[in-house]
Structures are given as structure tokens and as C-alpha cells.
Design a protein around this motif. Structure first.
Motif: not given
Length: 252
Positions: A193-212
Motif C-alpha cells: 500500500n503506497p501511502g494510499l490512506l495517508v500520504e507518506g504512510s506505507w504498508g505491506m502485508a501477507a495473507a494467512v490461510f485456514d485449514k481449507q
């Protein structure tokens, strides 16, 4: 005339979520009604009925409503089945320690993500966009982007058909732009997320999956833009994917 059940259930859900947003001080009938998108008389009638069941409480002196004791008891009964924060907390701690950034664990609830765990890293400049309890539509912020990117195409199409993120979140969240970020996330495995919520505030994430194999949650990092430069993104992305894979194995 009593309200029809199909109308009451979503209204009660909206009221309880609105009360959660008002914790810990609680909220007036007017405020809770506005947050829930209900007329004040309707909100007051439903809140009074919920209070009779112990699901909400009202402070006699101020008249403010808050979540009730019966919800705590019900929640504690459901915790063994749904509470995964204990397993996730160690992963969040490791990410914050290794990267110096603020680390988070968020879960999907319907068309939203809810942040359950936050831990700040050692880097002195921090982003304060996310906090424990915040709810965001999936596709908004890196955690929601990581989750939606790993859903089947049919579910993505259905979500975008019933949801218009642009009015509340800006042109960058219009369907074509969101689909581009979904495609990029599928290539790397992690969301940016290249600062799309607040300018200058970046984020990165990875998904976690359940048993299915369903993406039900995500680990994420946020910080100032200079900490998420292109040459560092693969390093952060690799750490996120490693911890997300480990948490997936634990939850299975």
C-alpha cells in the motif's frame, strides 16, 4: 408494530459494532444511532431491548451506552474456537523486532478487516494509521489487499459489484486501480500500500490461510515511506511471507 426479523438482525449487528467503536467511554443514543446508520428512535428501542438481555449497558448518570456483560460471557465461550491472537502475537513480535516497523495482525470479518494485534518496532518514526480494533473494507490498506488478492476471481467480482470504495477512500480505490494492485500482489505474494490512506504512510502485508486454504487474516507492517523503498520491499515481503506461512501452519 414489531420489526421483522430480517430487518432487526442487521440493525442489531450495526449497533453492536457502533458501540465497539465507542469503547471505552461509550456513546450517546444519538452518536450510536449515527454510527449504525439508524434513526434515533429505532436505535433507542433496540438498545433498550438489548439492555434487557444484558448485551448492552447504560450508565445512569450520563446515559451513555456501552457493550454489556453478557457479550463478554458469550465472547469468552467463543474464544477457544475463534481467538487466534495468541498464535499471531509471537509472529507480530518477531516482525516488529526484525524490521523496526509497526507490525499488525488483522482478520477478515465479512467485507471488512479488523486489526487485533499491534506492536511497534524500534524505529522512532511511526505510522499511526492502524490501531487495534480499527475496521477497514477489504481491499483498503495492505492487510485487506493481501486477503482479497488470494480470493477466487468470482468472489472478487461479486465484492466489487456490491462495493464502491471510491467515494470514501478516493480514486486510487476505484475498481480498475484495485484490480491492478490485486494482480501485482498475486505476482509477488505480498501486498503493498503506497501511502494510499495517508500520504507518506506505507504498508505491506501477507495473507494467512485456514485449514481449507481460504485467506482469513493477514500479517502486515506499516511505516514512513523512506523505510519502504523499492530495494527493501523484497526483504520485508520475504519476512512477511515467512511469518504468514508459519502462522498458517500453526492454525492448521
Amino acid at each position: 408494530m414489531p420489526e421483522q426479523t430480517p430487518q432487526v438482525v442487521p440493525r442489531v449487528g450495526a449497533l453492536l459494532r457502533a458501540l465497539a467503536d465507542c469503547e471505552p467511554e461509550g456513546g450517546s443514543t444519538t452518536v450510536v444511532a449515527r454510527l449504525a446508520g439508524l434513526a434515533r428512535p429505532t436505535a433507542h428501542r433496540l438498545l433498550s431491548s438489548l439492555a434487557d438481555q444484558g448485551l448492552v449497558d447504560r450508565e445512569p448518570r450520563t446515559g451513555r451506552w456501552s457493550l454489556g456483560p453478557e457479550l463478554y460471557l458469550l465472547g469468552s465461550m467463543a474464544a477457544d474456537r475463534y481467538d487466534v491472537t495468541a498464535q499471531a502475537r509471537d509472529m507480530v513480535h518477531d516482525l516488529a523486532k526484525e524490521t523496526g516497523e509497526s507490525a499488525f495482525f488483522s482478520v477478515r470479518r465479512g467485507d471488512q478487516t479488523v486489526c487485533l494485534v499491534r506492536e511497534d518496532g524500534s524505529f522512532p518514526l511511526r505510522s499511526h494509521v492502524l490501531y487495534e480494533g480499527i475496521r477497514l473494507p477489504i481491499g483498503v490498506a495492505s492487510a485487506g489487499l493481501a486477503i482479497i488478492a488470494h480470493l477466487p476471481d468470482r468472489e472478487i467480482d461479486e465484492y466489487l459489484a456490491r462495493t464502491d470504495l471510491e467515494p470514501d477512500w478516493g480514486a486510487a480505490h476505484a475498481a480498475p486501480q484495485l484490480r491492478e494492485r490485486i494482480a501485482a500482489t498475486r505476482v509477488t505474494g505480498y501486498a503493498v500500500n503506497p501511502g494510499l490512506l495517508v500520504e507518506g504512510s506505507w504498508g505491506m502485508a501477507a495473507a494467512v490461510f485456514d485449514k481449507q486454504g481460504v485467506p482469513t487474516s493477514a500479517l502486515s507492517l506499516t511505516g514512513v515511506e523512506s523505510r519502504f523503498r523499492p530495494d527493501r520491499q523484497p526483504v520485508l515481503g520475504g519476512l512477511l511471507l515467512d511469518r504468514a506461512h508459519a502462522l498458517t501452519k500453526l492454525l492448521r
